[in-house]
Motif scaffolding. Sequence first.
Motif, PDB file in Angstrom:
ATOM      1  N   UNK A 145      20.175  -3.411  10.444  1.00  0.00           N
ATOM      2  CA  UNK A 145      19.214  -4.459  10.772  1.00  0.00           C
ATOM      3  C   UNK A 145      18.078  -3.894  11.619  1.00  0.00           C
ATOM      4  N   UNK A 146      16.881  -4.290  11.314  1.00  0.00           N
ATOM      5  CA  UNK A 146      15.705  -3.763  11.988  1.00  0.00           C
ATOM      6  C   UNK A 146      14.953  -2.752  11.154  1.00  0.00           C
ATOM      7  N   UNK A 147      15.587  -2.246  10.083  1.00  0.00           N
ATOM      8  CA  UNK A 147      14.869  -1.414   9.135  1.00  0.00           C
ATOM      9  C   UNK A 147      13.776  -2.261   8.495  1.00  0.00           C
ATOM     10  N   UNK A 148      12.546  -1.754   8.458  1.00  0.00           N
ATOM     11  CA  UNK A 148      11.422  -2.605   8.076  1.00  0.00           C
ATOM     12  C   UNK A 148      10.382  -1.855   7.255  1.00  0.00           C
ATOM     13  N   UNK A 149       9.604  -2.623   6.503  1.00  0.00           N
ATOM     14  CA  UNK A 149       8.436  -2.135   5.781  1.00  0.00           C
ATOM     15  C   UNK A 149       7.255  -3.027   6.135  1.00  0.00           C
ATOM     16  N   UNK A 150       6.050  -2.442   6.210  1.00  0.00           N
ATOM     17  CA  UNK A 150       4.877  -3.260   6.481  1.00  0.00           C
ATOM     18  C   UNK A 150       3.661  -2.716   5.736  1.00  0.00           C
ATOM     19  N   UNK A 151       2.713  -3.596   5.540  1.00  0.00           N
ATOM     20  CA  UNK A 151       1.444  -3.279   4.895  1.00  0.00           C
ATOM     21  C   UNK A 151       0.325  -3.759   5.812  1.00  0.00           C
ATOM     22  N   UNK A 152      -0.661  -2.916   6.023  1.00  0.00           N
ATOM     23  CA  UNK A 152      -1.773  -3.272   6.899  1.00  0.00           C
ATOM     24  C   UNK A 152      -3.098  -2.877   6.275  1.00  0.00           C
ATOM     25  N   UNK A 153      -4.073  -3.766   6.401  1.00  0.00           N
ATOM     26  CA  UNK A 153      -5.432  -3.474   5.942  1.00  0.00           C
ATOM     27  C   UNK A 153      -6.400  -3.906   7.039  1.00  0.00           C
ATOM     28  N   UNK A 154      -7.282  -3.015   7.420  1.00  0.00           N
ATOM     29  CA  UNK A 154      -8.280  -3.290   8.451  1.00  0.00           C
ATOM     30  C   UNK A 154      -9.643  -2.964   7.880  1.00  0.00           C
ATOM     31  N   UNK A 155     -10.578  -3.875   8.047  1.00  0.00           N
ATOM     32  CA  UNK A 155     -11.893  -3.626   7.472  1.00  0.00           C
ATOM     33  C   UNK A 155     -12.969  -4.489   8.075  1.00  0.00           C
ATOM     34  N   UNK A 156     -14.101  -4.479   7.401  1.00  0.00           N
ATOM     35  CA  UNK A 156     -15.260  -5.233   7.872  1.00  0.00           C
ATOM     36  C   UNK A 156     -15.906  -5.937   6.697  1.00  0.00           C
ATOM     37  N   UNK A 157     -16.220  -7.226   6.885  1.00  0.00           N
ATOM     38  CA  UNK A 157     -16.878  -8.000   5.846  1.00  0.00           C
ATOM     39  C   UNK A 157     -18.135  -8.643   6.426  1.00  0.00           C
ATOM     40  N   UNK A 158     -18.799  -9.447   5.616  1.00  0.00           N
ATOM     41  CA  UNK A 158     -19.997 -10.139   6.089  1.00  0.00           C
ATOM     42  C   UNK A 158     -19.686 -11.118   7.211  1.00  0.00           C
ATOM     43  N   UNK A 159     -18.424 -11.566   7.274  1.00  0.00           N
ATOM     44  CA  UNK A 159     -18.020 -12.522   8.309  1.00  0.00           C
ATOM     45  C   UNK A 159     -17.500 -11.835   9.568  1.00  0.00           C
ATOM     46  N   UNK A 160     -17.417 -10.514   9.543  1.00  0.00           N
ATOM     47  CA  UNK A 160     -16.931  -9.779  10.702  1.00  0.00           C
ATOM     48  C   UNK A 160     -15.730  -8.912  10.374  1.00  0.00           C
ATOM     49  N   UNK A 161     -15.144  -8.282  11.390  1.00  0.00           N
ATOM     50  CA  UNK A 161     -13.985  -7.417  11.182  1.00  0.00           C
ATOM     51  C   UNK A 161     -12.750  -8.265  10.896  1.00  0.00           C
ATOM     52  N   UNK A 162     -11.811  -7.708  10.125  1.00  0.00           N
ATOM     53  CA  UNK A 162     -10.609  -8.451   9.760  1.00  0.00           C
ATOM     54  C   UNK A 162      -9.403  -7.518   9.720  1.00  0.00           C
ATOM     55  N   UNK A 163      -8.235  -8.142   9.747  1.00  0.00           N
ATOM     56  CA  UNK A 163      -6.975  -7.410   9.647  1.00  0.00           C
ATOM     57  C   UNK A 163      -5.988  -8.251   8.851  1.00  0.00           C
ATOM     58  N   UNK A 164      -5.338  -7.633   7.882  1.00  0.00           N
ATOM     59  CA  UNK A 164      -4.285  -8.269   7.105  1.00  0.00           C
ATOM     60  C   UNK A 164      -2.990  -7.526   7.379  1.00  0.00           C
ATOM     61  N   UNK A 165      -1.925  -8.259   7.650  1.00  0.00           N
ATOM     62  CA  UNK A 165      -0.665  -7.611   8.025  1.00  0.00           C
ATOM     63  C   UNK A 165       0.510  -8.377   7.423  1.00  0.00           C
ATOM     64  N   UNK A 166       1.415  -7.650   6.771  1.00  0.00           N
ATOM     65  CA  UNK A 166       2.650  -8.207   6.227  1.00  0.00           C
ATOM     66  C   UNK A 166       3.789  -7.282   6.640  1.00  0.00           C
ATOM     67  N   UNK A 167       4.852  -7.859   7.202  1.00  0.00           N
ATOM     68  CA  UNK A 167       6.030  -7.073   7.601  1.00  0.00           C
ATOM     69  C   UNK A 167       7.294  -7.815   7.196  1.00  0.00           C
ATOM     70  N   UNK A 168       8.239  -7.077   6.648  1.00  0.00           N
ATOM     71  CA  UNK A 168       9.536  -7.646   6.291  1.00  0.00           C
ATOM     72  C   UNK A 168      10.617  -6.666   6.732  1.00  0.00           C
TER      73      UNK A 168
END
Length: 446
Positions: A145-168
């Motif tokens: 338990x505690x073994x994990x995978x995650x996906x992260x995306x960090x960037x910049x758009x016309x609306x400003x900087x953003x971050x997308x994060x998914x962890x399971x």
Amino acid sequence: MKKTVLALAAISCSCAVAPAATRSLVAAHTDSVVNTTRIIDLEGNSPRVVRIDNNAEELTPQQDSLRNQVVAFYYDQFRHSQDPEAPTFLFMSKSSNLLMGIGGVVRMRGWYDWGGAMPGSAFAPYLIPIPENPANTRQLGTTPAGTALFFQMVGRSKLGSYRLYIEANFNGYGGRDFHLKKAYATLGDLTIGYANSTFSDPAALAPTVDAQGATNKLSNTDVLVRYMHTFRNRWTMAVSVENPSSKISVTDGVTAKTSQWLPDFAAFMQYQWGEGEHVRLAGIVRTLGYRDLLASKNHNVAGWAVQLSSVAHPLPPVTTYLTFNYGHGYGGLTNDLLAGNYDLIANPEVAGELYAPRSLGYCVGVQYNFTPALYASASFSQTHFLPRYAVAADEYRYGWCADINVFWNILPRLQVGAEFDLGRRMNQDGTNRYARRVGAMCQFSF
């Protein structure tokens, strides 16, 4: 090159870096992990790898901007010591305004209980059996338990900087079922998704081998909408509306739960200094509903709580941790009381009436780094259940837990640890029992 530097600088973190002579050894370890991160630049016909070497005499403007991006991963306001490290590989888009990484952690834990075994992998004083079960006085256990995978995306758009994060992670039945842990998007100061509650402060808890941690730990994750803003580089404020989840004690034929129709409202104000140092005051307001079946009426009871928390580095090798929380009807948010139904309980003097009982918890901890890669931590936590009226003699009164841990980062991303836990449960009538555990952990982040 200029375009790359400007784009990445626009989405880099704003935390200031302290002079090397005064930096904590915790920050030095973070640097060693950042050094292992590789940026794969997809610009041009053949991708190239950009290294971030904090030990270099001078970083190029592009490397400095990239370093800030990776370091920002470690200064998330809700980062816990058991969270995965930053990804080993990050991909940079051809447009130079997007970074994407996939990472995770492989974690194995083992433990041995004696003098009365816990009925599970979590070391929680609430779960100490009273009286002792003679058939379960000792126990050897292991879990991934505690073994994990995650996906992260960090960037910049016309609306400003953003971050997308998914962890399971693998933390369900038997510690092997794959469950969603976090899934959120941040755009500028706004966060929407399944994330740590604004009322929590995971960074203010000392590292432990055991996943359960302090008795008063607030670790709930909710679907929320949060606005968080930092101003003057020292102050951060946040407010959020969060999906409610209550733990209510009902009696068949007398009381019943009602559907939840108002969100929880949480907020904090924080003062920060240095790298990863802050003091925070947080609060939460809840609406707890139930139905009086005897009078055929629905009722809504107000629940609320406050928490003061802090993490600091008074000396380069020393880190101190503190959390203190108090309130009415928030037991379902804390570690020890989460195992019961303590947000609303019955008033024994008025049939069909429930009320929000008081509870109080605190944890103090310290960490000492012998080197950036070798450190020890110790903490003591206690949670009190404080009902207004008399309850059953065998009801929980308070529980406390003391732990000592040693961690060694054999490699920046390879860690082993050992722990000793001592816990005690006290019932309302004074009966009590102790529990003891030694545990070990090995994990590799990628």
